[in-house]
Design an enzyme around this catalytic site. Structure first.
Site, PDB file in Angstrom:
ATOM      1  N   GLN A 113       0.846  -1.195   0.000  1.00  0.00           N
ATOM      2  CA  GLN A 113       0.000   0.000   0.000  1.00  0.00           C
ATOM      3  C   GLN A 113       0.887   1.253   0.000  1.00  0.00           C
ATOM      4  O   GLN A 113       1.788   1.381   0.829  1.00  0.00           O
ATOM      5  CB  GLN A 113      -0.896   0.003   1.237  1.00  0.00           C
TER       6      GLN A 113
ATOM      7  N   TYR B  29      -6.389  10.064   5.111  1.00  0.00           N
ATOM      8  CA  TYR B  29      -5.060  10.452   4.611  1.00  0.00           C
ATOM      9  C   TYR B  29      -5.164  11.286   3.324  1.00  0.00           C
ATOM     10  O   TYR B  29      -6.262  11.628   2.881  1.00  0.00           O
ATOM     11  CB  TYR B  29      -4.174   9.204   4.448  1.00  0.00           C
TER      12      TYR B  29
ATOM     13  N   ARG C 289      -7.617   1.626  -2.155  1.00  0.00           N
ATOM     14  CA  ARG C 289      -8.488   1.527  -0.979  1.00  0.00           C
ATOM     15  C   ARG C 289      -9.271   2.831  -0.915  1.00  0.00           C
ATOM     16  O   ARG C 289      -8.699   3.918  -1.028  1.00  0.00           O
ATOM     17  CB  ARG C 289      -7.654   1.336   0.288  1.00  0.00           C
TER      18      ARG C 289
ATOM     19  N   GLY D  26      -8.276  -8.337   9.352  1.00  0.00           N
ATOM     20  CA  GLY D  26      -7.082  -7.673   9.874  1.00  0.00           C
ATOM     21  C   GLY D  26      -6.702  -8.139  11.256  1.00  0.00           C
ATOM     22  O   GLY D  26      -5.910  -9.079  11.432  1.00  0.00           O
ATOM     23  N   ARG D  27      -7.311  -7.473  12.284  1.00  0.00           N
ATOM     24  CA  ARG D  27      -6.896  -7.761  13.655  1.00  0.00           C
ATOM     25  C   ARG D  27      -7.047  -9.233  14.008  1.00  0.00           C
ATOM     26  O   ARG D  27      -6.222  -9.777  14.759  1.00  0.00           O
ATOM     27  CB  ARG D  27      -7.692  -6.873  14.627  1.00  0.00           C
TER      28      ARG D  27
ATOM     29  N   CYS E 280      -9.398 -12.716  18.610  1.00  0.00           N
ATOM     30  CA  CYS E 280      -8.884 -11.370  18.896  1.00  0.00           C
ATOM     31  C   CYS E 280      -9.693 -10.825  20.073  1.00  0.00           C
ATOM     32  O   CYS E 280     -10.922 -10.942  20.100  1.00  0.00           O
ATOM     33  CB  CYS E 280      -9.091 -10.507  17.656  1.00  0.00           C
TER      34      CYS E 280
ATOM     35  N   CYS F 299      -8.870  -5.361  21.927  1.00  0.00           N
ATOM     36  CA  CYS F 299      -8.321  -4.366  22.867  1.00  0.00           C
ATOM     37  C   CYS F 299      -8.563  -2.967  22.322  1.00  0.00           C
ATOM     38  O   CYS F 299      -8.523  -2.753  21.108  1.00  0.00           O
ATOM     39  CB  CYS F 299      -6.805  -4.550  23.016  1.00  0.00           C
TER      40      CYS F 299
HETATM   41  C1  FNR Z   1      -4.618  -0.646  10.508  1.00  0.00           C
HETATM   42  N1  FNR Z   1      -5.319  -0.258   9.370  1.00  0.00           N
HETATM   43  C2  FNR Z   1      -4.643   0.247   8.284  1.00  0.00           C
HETATM   44  N2  FNR Z   1      -5.306   0.574   7.149  1.00  0.00           N
HETATM   45  C3  FNR Z   1      -4.651   0.929   6.037  1.00  0.00           C
HETATM   46  O1  FNR Z   1      -5.273   1.193   5.019  1.00  0.00           O
HETATM   47  N3  FNR Z   1      -3.283   0.980   6.044  1.00  0.00           N
HETATM   48  C4  FNR Z   1      -2.552   0.685   7.155  1.00  0.00           C
HETATM   49  O2  FNR Z   1      -1.330   0.658   7.114  1.00  0.00           O
HETATM   50  C5  FNR Z   1      -3.245   0.371   8.343  1.00  0.00           C
HETATM   51  N4  FNR Z   1      -2.574   0.145   9.506  1.00  0.00           N
HETATM   52  C6  FNR Z   1      -3.233  -0.423  10.581  1.00  0.00           C
HETATM   53  C7  FNR Z   1      -2.510  -0.816  11.701  1.00  0.00           C
HETATM   54  C8  FNR Z   1      -3.147  -1.465  12.752  1.00  0.00           C
HETATM   55  C9  FNR Z   1      -2.375  -1.891  13.941  1.00  0.00           C
HETATM   56  C10 FNR Z   1      -4.533  -1.735  12.664  1.00  0.00           C
HETATM   57  C11 FNR Z   1      -5.252  -2.486  13.748  1.00  0.00           C
HETATM   58  C12 FNR Z   1      -5.255  -1.302  11.564  1.00  0.00           C
HETATM   59  C13 FNR Z   1      -6.739  -0.603   9.221  1.00  0.00           C
HETATM   60  C14 FNR Z   1      -6.871  -2.056   8.775  1.00  0.00           C
HETATM   61  O3  FNR Z   1      -6.345  -2.266   7.490  1.00  0.00           O
HETATM   62  C15 FNR Z   1      -8.346  -2.482   8.758  1.00  0.00           C
HETATM   63  O4  FNR Z   1      -9.057  -1.726   7.827  1.00  0.00           O
HETATM   64  C16 FNR Z   1      -8.970  -2.318  10.127  1.00  0.00           C
HETATM   65  O5  FNR Z   1      -8.153  -2.857  11.136  1.00  0.00           O
HETATM   66  C17 FNR Z   1     -10.348  -2.976  10.184  1.00  0.00           C
HETATM   67  O6  FNR Z   1     -10.262  -4.333   9.872  1.00  0.00           O
HETATM   68  P1  FNR Z   1     -10.225  -5.469  11.023  1.00  0.00           P
HETATM   69  O7  FNR Z   1      -8.944  -5.311  11.786  1.00  0.00           O
HETATM   70  O8  FNR Z   1     -11.397  -5.194  11.913  1.00  0.00           O
HETATM   71  O9  FNR Z   1     -10.330  -6.751  10.275  1.00  0.00           O
END
Ligand code: FNR
Length: 365
Positions: free
Chosen positions: A116, A183, A231, A323-324, A345, A348
């Site tokens: 990305q 962003y 995205r 993701g998480r 998960c 947190c």
């Molecule tokens: C992210 N997210 C994120 N999104 C993105 O477009 N670029 C990035 O580098 C990041 N970095 C990032 C770091 C961390 C620690 C987290 C938890 C999240 C958002 C991520 O890609 C995702 O859209 C969200 O976390 C929601 O999805 P999940 O985690 O609920 O499956």
């Protein structure tokens, strides 16, 4: 087809588990429908955006985990546009060799891998850049930034094109433009920030021009097989507008859409069906999918195999990013394939990975 595809026996019939069927993005075969979305590993890279052993180890774990596609975290195209000091960088040729090692560990485990490309715009903190820039002069209680000159817009567009060229040199299968989560690109897309009166502001076509021109520039400089996706938000500034944006991206040749949130988290004005097992962000992605023919990845708070299965089996999404839940259980996909429970998960607040993933309570159990 994923060679390890799981076969489900249902009422005596043998059905191929749809999660483990392959699907192409452009000509690139992705072996199953689960994606690791981009997630910055704070505290992992060494200074100046260089890949560290921690990053390599992390991506190798994710690659072993079984997702068909890994999208490497937001990697900054410009030293002055970083979101934090511990973000990966791709603003110099010197970054290529480290990034290449991430590609190698992903390819070794037969995963496809994109990266990305990112610029934080007004979200770049003081300490990294004292002269923060965005589409128009901007001030809220937390941040302020000044309007970019046209020369600055062109220079950042060049940074993106050069970053894509470096990504291809590093061996990535494609790139994802970060057009979500407040962003830089969202700061152009959104009328909440963009008040420009030149060709980069005003009507919708002008507000997306920065990305349209970057896309053209990238296409002229990479091989035709190299995937370029974006995205984007499903709420930029509302769902209708996002659908229109998605269709335009499709019409210019963007290869896939990864649908999340835009400049802010204002929910879409749409009632979710009672039986829909995910939130409005995922629902927005499914509506966008109905309106385009290119592959759509949906994401947000998808944590169970039932949710993933619902989205793929009902053809509501082409790919599901988890993701998480994959940070908590690197073997999320392997566990599904093997019919085992995934490690949950703990949700947190904030996610420990925003500080240092090595303190994530689940994976340390
Ligand atoms: C992210 N997210 C994120 N999104 C993105 O477009 N670029 C990035 O580098 C990041 N970095 C990032 C770091 C961390 C620690 C987290 C938890 C999240 C958002 C991520 O890609 C995702 O859209 C969200 O976390 C929601 O999805 P999940 O985690 O609920 O499956």
């Amino acid at each position: 087809m994923d060679l390890h595809a799981k076969i489900i026996f249902r009422k005596g019939e043998i059905i191929m588990d749809s999660l483990f069927t392959s699907k192409n993005i452009k000509d690139l075969e992705i072996k199953n429908r689960i994606v690791v979305p981009p997630m910055v590993c704070f505290n992992f890279p060494v200074n100046n955006g260089f890949v560290s052993e921690n990053n390599i180890e992390h991506y190798e774990k994710m690659a072993k985990g079984g997702s068909g596609l890994i999208i490497v975290e937001a990697t900054c195209v410009s030293e002055n546009g970083r979101l934090s000091k511990d973000q990966l960088g791709i603003w110099s040729d010197e970054h290529i060799s480290g990034l290449k090692r991430i590609v190698e560990v992903c390819h070794k485990h037969e995963r496809k891998v994109f990266i990305q490309l990112h610029h934080a715009g007004l979200r770049t903190p003081r300490g990294i850049n004292e002269d923060t820039i965005t589409s128009s002069d901007y001030n809220d209680e937390k941040v302020s930034a000044r309007a970019m000159t046209k020369d600055e817009i062109h220079s950042i567009q060049e940074d993106f094109v050069n970053a894509a060229i470096r990504a291809e040199k590093a061996g990535f299968d494609g790139i994802e433009l970060h057009g979500a989560h407040s962003y830089l690109f969202t700061q152009f897309f959104s009328t909440k920030v963009n008040k420009r009166t030149d060709e980069y502001g005003g009507n919708f076509e002008n507000r997306i021009r920065i990305v349209m021109e970057i896309f053209e520039g990238i296409k002229q400089n990479v091989n035709s097989s190299f995937v370029v996706g974006i995205r984007m938000g499903c709420n930029e500034n509302d769902l209708e507008n996002s659908i229109y944006m998605a269709k335009i991206f499709e019409s210019i040749g963007i290869d896939y859409l990864h649908v999340s949130t835009g400049f802010d988290n204002t929910a879409i004005d749409k009632e979710l069906p009672d039986d829909f097992p995910c939130n409005w962000i995922v629902y927005g992605g499914t509506i966008i999918k109905e309106n385009v023919d290119i592959p759509v990845i949906v994401v947000n708070s998808i944590k169970t195999v039932e949710q993933v299965r619902y989205l793929i089996e009902n053809k509501l999404a082409d790919f599901v990013a988890v993701g998480r839940a994959q940070l908590a259980d690197h073997n999320f996909v392997n566990h599904i394939r093997e019919g085992k429970d995934v490690i949950k998960c703990l949700d947190c607040k904030p996610c420990r990975w925003f500080i240092d993933g090595r303190n994530c309570p689940v994976q340390n159990r």
